[in-house]
Design a protein around this motif. Structure first.
Motif, PDB file in Angstrom:
ATOM      1  N   GLN A  27      66.866  55.745   0.771  1.00 23.93           N
ATOM      2  CA  GLN A  27      65.627  56.065   1.476  1.00 23.93           C
ATOM      3  C   GLN A  27      65.859  56.926   2.715  1.00 23.93           C
ATOM      4  O   GLN A  27      65.099  57.841   3.004  1.00 23.93           O
ATOM      5  CB  GLN A  27      64.901  54.779   1.870  1.00 23.93           C
ATOM      6  CG  GLN A  27      64.308  54.021   0.697  1.00 23.93           C
ATOM      7  CD  GLN A  27      63.230  54.803  -0.027  1.00 23.93           C
ATOM      8  OE1 GLN A  27      62.303  55.325   0.587  1.00 23.93           O
ATOM      9  NE2 GLN A  27      63.362  54.899  -1.337  1.00 23.93           N
ATOM     10  N   MET A  81      66.402  60.523   1.894  1.00 22.33           N
ATOM     11  CA  MET A  81      65.141  61.158   1.540  1.00 22.33           C
ATOM     12  C   MET A  81      64.324  61.475   2.789  1.00 22.33           C
ATOM     13  O   MET A  81      63.713  62.546   2.898  1.00 22.33           O
ATOM     14  CB  MET A  81      64.346  60.247   0.609  1.00 22.33           C
ATOM     15  CG  MET A  81      63.070  60.877   0.075  1.00 22.33           C
ATOM     16  SD  MET A  81      62.199  59.779  -1.063  1.00 22.33           S
ATOM     17  CE  MET A  81      61.647  58.503   0.072  1.00 22.33           C
ATOM     18  N   ARG A  93      62.526  64.822   4.062  1.00 20.62           N
ATOM     19  CA  ARG A  93      61.072  64.775   4.257  1.00 20.62           C
ATOM     20  C   ARG A  93      60.680  65.231   5.654  1.00 20.62           C
ATOM     21  O   ARG A  93      59.674  65.925   5.824  1.00 20.62           O
ATOM     22  CB  ARG A  93      60.565  63.344   4.022  1.00 20.62           C
ATOM     23  CG  ARG A  93      59.059  63.215   4.159  1.00 20.62           C
ATOM     24  CD  ARG A  93      58.600  61.778   4.031  1.00 20.62           C
ATOM     25  NE  ARG A  93      57.193  61.659   4.403  1.00 20.62           N
ATOM     26  CZ  ARG A  93      56.555  60.522   4.616  1.00 20.62           C
ATOM     27  NH1 ARG A  93      57.188  59.370   4.476  1.00 20.62           N
ATOM     28  NH2 ARG A  93      55.281  60.515   4.972  1.00 20.62           N
ATOM     29  N   ILE A 139      59.058  63.521  -3.405  1.00 18.29           N
ATOM     30  CA  ILE A 139      59.311  62.693  -2.217  1.00 18.29           C
ATOM     31  C   ILE A 139      58.086  61.847  -1.903  1.00 18.29           C
ATOM     32  O   ILE A 139      58.196  60.660  -1.566  1.00 18.29           O
ATOM     33  CB  ILE A 139      59.705  63.587  -1.023  1.00 18.29           C
ATOM     34  CG1 ILE A 139      61.090  64.192  -1.266  1.00 18.29           C
ATOM     35  CG2 ILE A 139      59.684  62.805   0.288  1.00 18.29           C
ATOM     36  CD1 ILE A 139      61.535  65.181  -0.214  1.00 18.29           C
ATOM     37  N   GLN A 179      58.007  58.861  -4.304  1.00 16.84           N
ATOM     38  CA  GLN A 179      58.953  57.803  -3.943  1.00 16.84           C
ATOM     39  C   GLN A 179      58.515  57.086  -2.670  1.00 16.84           C
ATOM     40  O   GLN A 179      58.684  55.863  -2.532  1.00 16.84           O
ATOM     41  CB  GLN A 179      60.356  58.389  -3.762  1.00 16.84           C
ATOM     42  CG  GLN A 179      60.945  59.010  -5.013  1.00 16.84           C
ATOM     43  CD  GLN A 179      60.965  58.048  -6.189  1.00 16.84           C
ATOM     44  OE1 GLN A 179      61.263  56.870  -6.040  1.00 16.84           O
ATOM     45  NE2 GLN A 179      60.634  58.554  -7.368  1.00 16.84           N
ATOM     46  N   THR A 180      57.933  57.842  -1.735  1.00 15.83           N
ATOM     47  CA  THR A 180      57.436  57.236  -0.503  1.00 15.83           C
ATOM     48  C   THR A 180      56.325  56.243  -0.794  1.00 15.83           C
ATOM     49  O   THR A 180      56.279  55.148  -0.224  1.00 15.83           O
ATOM     50  CB  THR A 180      56.912  58.329   0.455  1.00 15.83           C
ATOM     51  OG1 THR A 180      57.991  59.207   0.798  1.00 15.83           O
ATOM     52  CG2 THR A 180      56.344  57.729   1.725  1.00 15.83           C
TER      53      THR A 180
END
Length: 232
Positions: free
Chosen positions: A91, A94, A98, A167, A170-171
């Motif tokens: 995370q 990522m 992001r 992204i 997944q968030t």
């Protein structure tokens, strides 16, 4: 599992947007995965999807291939399709990516926003404020979805859309799993309102700074989640 009424509503919305069957299948499956109606580790049956969604084999396979590229599912030879687990340890990697993408999107949106878009951003800022005041997670999610789409449209850069899409998915999966336990809805709503108002004011530096503050918070709550989950 997502209800038949929800599927019909999504299909009606997408047909109105002129989406083809593969695009519609992708959006419905992505929504089911992100909202954990198809939870991590669950097996996806093409035959069952064909019966429940009413799409042919080719659109479904195109949708599943796209989801696999984005990391939402794994296509295993002779084993079928499985919803990917959420990698907690990944995370923070990522979030690092992001952060830069969100600043670029917010900055471009602020620079390029026209009058009608600015009015919509102001309305969304008010909706984020209401979500904060009412502690209303449903309102926040609905407003956030519209806000993200408007930011991408206003930023006018297809490469940003390609990069941020996986992204965001997944968030959202991480949100549905952990935010109620470890997050602060009032704070995240207020931070989103700050970005929306900076864009509405055509304040590019302010929008980039507000986006940076949002990702500071996202990183903070992610670290808290990882700590409690034993990931750090």
């Amino acid at each position: 599992m997502i209800t038949e009424e929800q599927i019909q509503a999504l299909q009606s919305e997408m047909e109105g947007n002129g989406e083809n069957q593969a695009q519609m299948a992708y959006r419905i499956l992505e929504e089911m995965i992100v909202t954990l109606k198809l939870p991590p580790g669950s097996k996806i049956s093409e035959k069952a999807l064909n019966r429940s969604l009413g799409f042919g084999r080719t659109p479904l396979r195109e949708a599943l291939q796209r989801l696999a590229i984005e990391g939402n599912v794994k296509i295993l030879p002779r084993s079928g399709v499985i919803v990917s687990e959420i990698d907690l340890s990944d995370q923070l990697n990522m979030i690092e990516v992001r952060r830069e993408l969100e600043k670029i999107i917010a900055g471009r949106a602020a620079r390029l926003a026209m009058e009608d878009q600015r009015r919509t951003f102001l309305r969304l800022a008010d909706d984020f404020d209401r979500a904060a005041q009412q502690d209303n997670g449903t309102l926040f999610i609905e407003t956030d979805r519209e806000f993200n789409g408007l930011c991408i449209d206003t930023a006018q850069n297809k490469y940003l859309a390609y990069a941020i899409g996986p992204i965001e998915a997944q968030t959202r999966r991480f949100w549905y799993l952990h935010f109620k336990r470890f997050g602060d809805l009032q704070r995240v709503s207020t931070l989103h309102a700050g970005i929306a108002r900076a864009i509405a004011a055509n304040d590019e530096p302010g929008a980039r700074d507000a986006a940076d503050k949002l990702i500071d918070y996202v990183e903070e709550y992610t670290r808290k989640t990882l700590h409690f989950m034993g990931g750090m």
